[in-house]
Design a protein around this motif. Structure first.
Motif, short mmCIF file in Angstrom:
data_model
loop_
_atom_site.label_atom_id
_atom_site.label_comp_id
_atom_site.label_asym_id
_atom_site.label_seq_id
_atom_site.Cartn_x
_atom_site.Cartn_y
_atom_site.Cartn_z
N ASP A 54 33.37 14.58 -53.13
CA ASP A 54 33.60 15.90 -52.67
C ASP A 54 34.45 15.82 -51.48
O ASP A 54 34.19 15.02 -50.13
CB ASP A 54 32.12 16.70 -52.20
N ALA B 182 30.16 14.76 -49.29
CA ALA B 182 30.21 15.89 -48.50
C ALA B 182 28.84 16.39 -48.42
O ALA B 182 27.88 15.58 -48.21
CB ALA B 182 31.45 16.97 -48.80
N GLU B 183 28.54 17.76 -48.36
CA GLU B 183 27.42 18.23 -48.18
C GLU B 183 26.72 18.86 -49.51
O GLU B 183 25.70 19.17 -49.42
CB GLU B 183 27.54 19.44 -47.15
N MET B 184 27.40 18.53 -50.82
CA MET B 184 26.78 18.67 -51.93
C MET B 184 25.73 17.69 -52.11
O MET B 184 26.15 16.42 -52.20
CB MET B 184 27.91 19.08 -53.11
N ARG B 185 24.77 18.16 -52.58
CA ARG B 185 23.65 17.04 -53.05
C ARG B 185 23.56 17.34 -54.56
O ARG B 185 23.58 18.37 -55.01
CB ARG B 185 22.46 16.96 -52.24
N TYR B 186 23.37 16.11 -55.23
CA TYR B 186 23.49 16.14 -56.77
C TYR B 186 21.96 15.81 -57.52
O TYR B 186 21.27 14.93 -56.83
CB TYR B 186 24.29 15.26 -57.21
N GLU C 38 19.30 18.19 -45.84
CA GLU C 38 19.71 17.32 -47.02
C GLU C 38 19.58 17.94 -48.14
O GLU C 38 19.54 17.17 -49.15
CB GLU C 38 19.35 15.96 -46.57
N GLU D 43 20.81 21.62 -48.66
CA GLU D 43 21.33 22.96 -48.54
C GLU D 43 22.33 23.70 -49.74
O GLU D 43 22.11 24.98 -50.06
CB GLU D 43 21.90 23.36 -47.19
N HIS D 44 22.78 22.50 -50.27
CA HIS D 44 24.02 23.11 -51.22
C HIS D 44 23.77 21.98 -52.49
O HIS D 44 24.01 20.83 -52.28
CB HIS D 44 25.30 22.82 -50.51
N TYR E 232 33.67 24.57 -45.32
CA TYR E 232 32.79 23.57 -44.47
C TYR E 232 33.56 23.09 -43.31
O TYR E 232 34.59 22.67 -43.24
CB TYR E 232 32.27 22.40 -45.09
N CYS F 12 23.34 9.42 -48.91
CA CYS F 12 22.99 10.89 -49.20
C CYS F 12 22.31 11.01 -50.27
O CYS F 12 22.43 10.36 -51.25
CB CYS F 12 24.20 11.69 -49.15
N TRP G 33 37.24 17.05 -48.26
CA TRP G 33 37.75 18.04 -47.52
C TRP G 33 39.29 18.37 -47.78
O TRP G 33 40.09 17.35 -48.00
CB TRP G 33 37.46 17.77 -46.00
N TRP H 57 17.04 15.53 -50.36
CA TRP H 57 15.65 15.33 -49.82
C TRP H 57 14.55 16.45 -50.24
O TRP H 57 13.52 16.14 -50.44
CB TRP H 57 15.55 15.26 -48.31
#
Lengths: 230, 216
Positions: B207, A193-197, A119, A121-122, B164, A143, B209, A146
């Protein structure tokens, strides 16, 4: 804003749950709004038993290893928390090259400090300036980065914050004691998505003589979420 | 799916209540429930977070609102363990494994990962920075990461974050479809999203997709 020992009704949400007496919260909660109170960590008395039962049964079947669980709890209680993000911020304040790298590619720059992971990685780092104030939320779940901030506080996971941050960020910030002028642009980052700020707060005035370590001590979790300034 | 988890823009939840000096876990069970979610992930047959999130979203709205965050996490794990036949309700009520119960021998999901869904692939990007896009109307019962409050709304691409795996699920098997694609950060104006309730100097970034977007 909170008070102890608020009596609440037992939550009946699982058929077959162990029978328990009406639960009394043992944690500090507030019920400023009844519908909001469920966002706070008041447990029905039986949930502790149910958690214990699931862990025990899965352990006896060799599907989980309790020592792994111990390690996970220890990691987030003692080793991973906002102090990690504070190191990133303090380094950016004293090292303009690092700051440039951080804003250009947060993942790579935070990776330099070995602060990436589950949580997180990006990573995207957004900078507060005189013209722009940033606020981070996750409306769909909760999200949160972490590895740099630890696990999120209850208010971040609350229905109220998730619902309101995107439609009325200025009112939300006002509740945190932060008045943002109409001339200041507010950017709300919904972590879908998978970006964490991570917010890079402005360096406080009067901190010119502090070294990196002293600066890290003044950086707060809330300033890196964007609900506070320093 | 369209349910209570998709909270952006809703009214009625009241003020944001802040607990001062909040501990990481308020009670021991919260830490164990959290750690259990991480610790049993491969055995849970979830492939990625998408299936887990889908199960959270399938909690009926009235129950979802009555549960705390870690109660939800625990609840879906407990249900999943029973659904897979790894534990029985009787075992959970007794608090011990039943030596006479033969659980199915499930191999951990081969691609199970709590890590990144980013993929090192070469795929042409459909959109570029500065491009004006509209979020599609996607209203299936499966899991997606496209909040209702941006569907049908127009925004501007500000960055391409790379390729992704799509986290959307097929409702039936609860596994993500994968379907690698670009994920873009899209900037929406408050005015576009909220009309009469907007502020001219507020902007909301999501964000998204590539398959959630179309040219506007």
């Amino acid at each position: 804003m909170s008070r102890d020992g608020q009596k609440i009704d037992r939550r009946k949400f699982l058929k077959g749950a162990a029978v328990g007496a009406a639960a009394v919260s043992s944690t500090a909660i507030s019920n400023a709004q009844d519908q909001e109170s469920a966002d706070h960590q008041h447990a029905p008395s039986d949930i502790a038993l149910r958690v214990k039962a699931l862990e025990t049964v899965l352990t006896e079947k060799n599907l989980v290893d309790p020592s792994v669980l111990d390690e996970v709890v220890d990691r987030y209680e003692n080793r991973i928390g906002p102090q990690n993000g504070a190191k990133v911020v303090a380094k950016a304040w004293v090292d303009s090259d690092y700051k440039a790298r951080l804003l250009d590619d947060g993942t790579a720059a935070i990776g330099e400090l070995d602060l990436l992971g589950t949580e997180g990685e990006h990573m995207v780092v957004v900078e507060n300036t005189a013209e722009v104030h940033n606020l981070v939320v996750c409306t769909l779940c909760s999200c949160y980065p972490w590895p740099t901030l630890g696990l999120p506080p209850t208010w971040y996971k609350s229905s109220a914050f998730r619902a309101r941050a995107v439609i009325e960020p200025r009112a939300v910030l006002r509740e945190f004691g932060l008045e943002v002028s109409d001339e200041t642009e507010i950017r709300v980052w919904d972590s879908t998505a998978e970006m964490r700020y991570l917010v890079l707060p402005r360096r406080p005035e009067g901190a010119e003589d502090m070294n990196e370590s002293e600066l890290a001590d003044v950086v707060t979790r809330d300033s890196m979420i964007g609900v506070a300034i320093l | 799916m369209n349910s209570i988890h998709d909270m952006g823009g809703m009214h009625g939840f009241g003020p944001i209540v802040v607990e001062v000096d909040e501990p990481v876990f308020h009670e021991e069970w919260e830490g164990r429930a959290y750690a259990l979610s991480i610790g049993w992930f491969p055995a849970s047959q979830y492939k990625e977070w998408g299936g887990f999130r889908h199960n959270l979203e399938k909690i009926p709205p009235k129950d979802y609102l009555n549960m705390s965050y870690y109660e939800r996490w625990f609840f879906v794990n407990e249900q999943k363990a029973m659904q897979l036949g790894l534990v029985t309700e009787e075992e959970l009520n007794n608090g011990n494994a039943d030596p006479n119960y033969l659980m199915p021998q499930l191999e951990p999901h081969p691609d199970s990962s709590l890590g990144s869904g980013r993929l090192d692939l070469e795929i042409n990007a459909k959109f570029e920075n500065g491009g004006v896009v509209r979020a599609k109307e996607i209203n299936g019962r499966a899991h997606n990461r496209l909040p209702r409050y941006v569907r049908g709304k127009t925004g501007t691409i500000i960055s391409d974050n790379g390729i992704y795996a799509l986290q959307d699920t097929n409702e039936k098997d609860e596994q993500p479809y994968d379907d690698p694609q670009h994920v873009y950060t899209v900037r929406f104006s408050s005015e576009e999203l909220w009309g009469n309730a907007s502020h001219g100097n507020d902007f909301i970034y999501l964000d998204l997709w590539e398959s959630y977007l179309e040219f506007a």
